[in-house]
Design a protein around this motif. Structure first.
Motif, mmCIF file in Angstrom:
data_model
loop_
_atom_site.group_PDB
_atom_site.id
_atom_site.type_symbol
_atom_site.label_atom_id
_atom_site.label_comp_id
_atom_site.label_asym_id
_atom_site.label_seq_id
_atom_site.Cartn_x
_atom_site.Cartn_y
_atom_site.Cartn_z
ATOM 1 N N CYS A 13 0.847 -1.192 0.000
ATOM 2 C CA CYS A 13 0.000 0.000 0.000
ATOM 3 C C CYS A 13 0.887 1.248 0.000
ATOM 4 O O CYS A 13 2.070 1.180 0.337
ATOM 5 C CB CYS A 13 -0.918 0.000 1.217
ATOM 6 N N GLY A 14 0.285 2.389 -0.323
ATOM 7 C CA GLY A 14 1.015 3.652 -0.341
ATOM 8 C C GLY A 14 1.145 4.236 1.047
ATOM 9 O O GLY A 14 0.631 5.324 1.342
ATOM 10 N N VAL A 15 1.826 3.503 1.914
ATOM 11 C CA VAL A 15 2.035 3.893 3.302
ATOM 12 C C VAL A 15 3.507 3.665 3.645
ATOM 13 O O VAL A 15 4.200 2.908 2.959
ATOM 14 C CB VAL A 15 1.127 3.076 4.260
ATOM 15 N N SER A 166 0.714 2.468 -12.562
ATOM 16 C CA SER A 166 1.968 2.580 -13.301
ATOM 17 C C SER A 166 2.966 3.340 -12.445
ATOM 18 O O SER A 166 2.591 4.097 -11.548
ATOM 19 C CB SER A 166 1.748 3.309 -14.634
ATOM 20 N N ARG A 167 4.219 3.129 -12.729
ATOM 21 C CA ARG A 167 5.264 3.736 -11.915
ATOM 22 C C ARG A 167 5.563 5.175 -12.338
ATOM 23 O O ARG A 167 5.411 5.535 -13.502
ATOM 24 C CB ARG A 167 6.556 2.921 -12.011
ATOM 25 N N ILE A 168 5.987 5.954 -11.386
ATOM 26 C CA ILE A 168 6.558 7.253 -11.700
ATOM 27 C C ILE A 168 7.900 6.996 -12.378
ATOM 28 O O ILE A 168 8.727 6.227 -11.865
ATOM 29 C CB ILE A 168 6.743 8.085 -10.413
ATOM 30 N N GLU A 169 8.095 7.591 -13.527
ATOM 31 C CA GLU A 169 9.267 7.300 -14.335
ATOM 32 C C GLU A 169 10.548 7.434 -13.524
ATOM 33 O O GLU A 169 10.775 8.419 -12.827
ATOM 34 C CB GLU A 169 9.324 8.224 -15.553
ATOM 35 N N GLY A 170 11.397 6.397 -13.626
ATOM 36 C CA GLY A 170 12.693 6.412 -12.972
ATOM 37 C C GLY A 170 12.651 6.092 -11.500
ATOM 38 O O GLY A 170 13.666 6.268 -10.803
ATOM 39 N N THR A 171 11.507 5.630 -10.996
ATOM 40 C CA THR A 171 11.379 5.330 -9.573
ATOM 41 C C THR A 171 10.768 3.949 -9.373
ATOM 42 O O THR A 171 10.331 3.298 -10.316
ATOM 43 C CB THR A 171 10.494 6.362 -8.846
ATOM 44 N N THR A 173 8.186 3.802 -7.229
ATOM 45 C CA THR A 173 6.907 4.168 -6.628
ATOM 46 C C THR A 173 5.835 4.349 -7.699
ATOM 47 O O THR A 173 6.133 4.552 -8.867
ATOM 48 C CB THR A 173 7.036 5.456 -5.795
ATOM 49 N N PHE A 174 4.581 4.281 -7.257
ATOM 50 C CA PHE A 174 3.460 4.255 -8.182
ATOM 51 C C PHE A 174 2.745 5.599 -8.243
ATOM 52 O O PHE A 174 2.668 6.325 -7.245
ATOM 53 C CB PHE A 174 2.452 3.183 -7.755
ATOM 54 N N LYS A 175 2.198 5.881 -9.407
ATOM 55 C CA LYS A 175 1.345 7.057 -9.550
ATOM 56 C C LYS A 175 0.011 6.799 -8.860
ATOM 57 O O LYS A 175 -0.441 5.655 -8.771
ATOM 58 C CB LYS A 175 1.089 7.331 -11.036
ATOM 59 N N PRO A 176 -0.671 7.843 -8.384
ATOM 60 C CA PRO A 176 -2.001 7.643 -7.800
ATOM 61 C C PRO A 176 -2.988 7.137 -8.848
ATOM 62 O O PRO A 176 -2.898 7.495 -10.033
ATOM 63 C CB PRO A 176 -2.384 9.047 -7.310
ATOM 64 N N ARG A 177 -3.921 6.298 -8.428
ATOM 65 C CA ARG A 177 -4.967 5.846 -9.341
ATOM 66 C C ARG A 177 -5.954 6.985 -9.601
ATOM 67 O O ARG A 177 -6.280 7.753 -8.693
ATOM 68 C CB ARG A 177 -5.735 4.670 -8.739
ATOM 69 N N GLU A 279 6.860 7.713 -1.620
ATOM 70 C CA GLU A 279 6.039 6.501 -1.512
ATOM 71 C C GLU A 279 4.573 6.813 -1.244
ATOM 72 O O GLU A 279 3.672 6.153 -1.759
ATOM 73 C CB GLU A 279 6.598 5.618 -0.372
ATOM 74 N N VAL A 280 4.306 7.837 -0.413
ATOM 75 C CA VAL A 280 2.925 8.113 0.011
ATOM 76 C C VAL A 280 2.325 9.339 -0.679
ATOM 77 O O VAL A 280 1.225 9.771 -0.316
ATOM 78 C CB VAL A 280 2.844 8.272 1.545
#
Length: 352
Positions: A13-15, A166-171, A173-177, A279-280
């Motif tokens: 999760c994004g925590v 999907s991931r933030i480019e170069g990281t 971590t994920f983009k928010p839905r 991450e969050v």
């Protein structure tokens, strides 16, 4: 040595967790590359049945670190999972009210309208459960019950797992839905259509600042540590039984990398704060304000302390009482402490 593991499915999760830090720092990828194991992201899969494992933990050879509600629901629904760790980052929800409502205290909530999200198309409505828990815990401090307020339902047809991330480019971590029908509690609170709502601490503090809302209650301030438990505290680290039975060494390797990242975070607080903020999806200010100032650290350490397990049991029983889960989960029966103990020993050996 247990059987070679071809692929490990993972979801988080994004925590703030040591798992997220270990992924961003490359610890997990490097460790599993050495043993020839592919890492596969559940949330990024094109298959909605795979993505549903974020909730039902149905995939073999999978690990999940995040909010405890879905993990409890999966266990209660018969998924053969084992709890191998928890963390307590102090991310407790707030009760918020508009200034115009005149609500200043918990007692002022009696007879007022409380907005409650209802994610009726998900395996478990973890957001609604967390909001209801916050409301109930607050009201009971004043001898009140949920029935003493007017619940205004906000039905949500979306299912989070219907949408791949999907991931933030170069990281890592994920983009928010981008969901089409998020509940519009904040706009309705500002328009006076409801009087109060719940929000996660870091988000809620930002709302208080941006919209001059009244913070009526912080679940972190509840005098009973068991009543403070909610979806995000404690967070749960769970694996499926097949992974534990057939690939035990891989489970220990995974936990060791998580512990390694947590140790790194204690030694590199500023760098860790930056990664957790990413991450969050929050600014470093809110990570510092909400997590670090409250407890002197990020609170991401994975452990199995008795008080945290008792709090998890209390929340699991709350989920059953309000019918968010179909059966009772006995946390002690769910628990397997061996991987954490062995990972601690392995990490200590590398440091000596």
């Amino acid at each position: 040595m247990t059987n070679p593991l071809q692929a490990l499915w993972y979801t988080r999760c994004g925590v703030p967790t040591g798992f997220g830090l270990a992924k961003q720092a490359g610890f997990i990828d490097e460790a599993f590359a050495r043993q020839g194991t592919r890492l596969q992201s559940i949330k990024e899969s094109d298959d909605p049945r795979v993505r549903e494992s974020h909730f039902d933990h149905s995939l073999q050879n999978s690990v999940r670190y995040g909010g405890n509600g879905p993990a409890v629901w999966a266990r209660a629904s018969g998924s053969p999972t084992r709890l191998i760790g928890v963390s307590t980052n102090g991310d407790h929800p707030l009760l918020l009210a508009s200034e115009e409502s005149g609500i200043k205290s918990i007692r002022d909530l009696k007879g007022r309208r409380f907005g409650l999200p209802r994610w009726f198309n998900q395996s478990i409505d973890f957001a609604g459960a967390s909001a209801l828990r916050t409301l109930e815990s607050a009201l009971r401090l004043e001898g009140l019950e949920v029935g003493d307020v007017e619940i205004v339902d906000y039905p949500v047809a979306s299912n989070i797992t219907s949408y791949a991330v999907s991931r933030i480019e170069g990281t890592e971590t994920f983009k928010p839905r981008e969901l089409p029908d998020r509940p519009k509690l904040v706009p309705d609170l500002l328009r006076g259509k409801i009087d109060a709502m719940a929000s996660l601490g870091r988000s809620g503090l930002n709302l208080v600042r941006e919209f001059s809302l009244t913070q009526v209650f912080d679940l972190a301030d509840h005098p009973d540590p068991l009543a403070r438990a909610n979806n995000n505290s404690p967070l749960t680290l769970a694996v499926d039984q097949h992974l534990l039975d057939r690939h035990y060494d891989s489970v220990v390797t995974l936990v060791q990398q998580i512990l390694k990242a947590e140790r790194w975070a204690r030694e590199h607080r500023q760098e860790a704060r930056t990664l957790i903020a990413r991450e969050v999806h929050a600014s470093e200010y809110w990570i510092w304000n909400h997590y670090e100032t409250a407890q002197g650290g990020l609170g991401i350490d994975t452990h199995l302390e008795p008080l945290a397990l008792a709090a998890l049991q209390d929340y699991a029983d709350f989920l059953l009482r309000w019918k968010f889960v179909p059966a009772r989960v006995d946390v002690n029966e769910w628990l397997d402490p061996r991987p954490l103990a062995d990972a601690r020993q392995a990490l200590a050996a590398t440091a000596s």
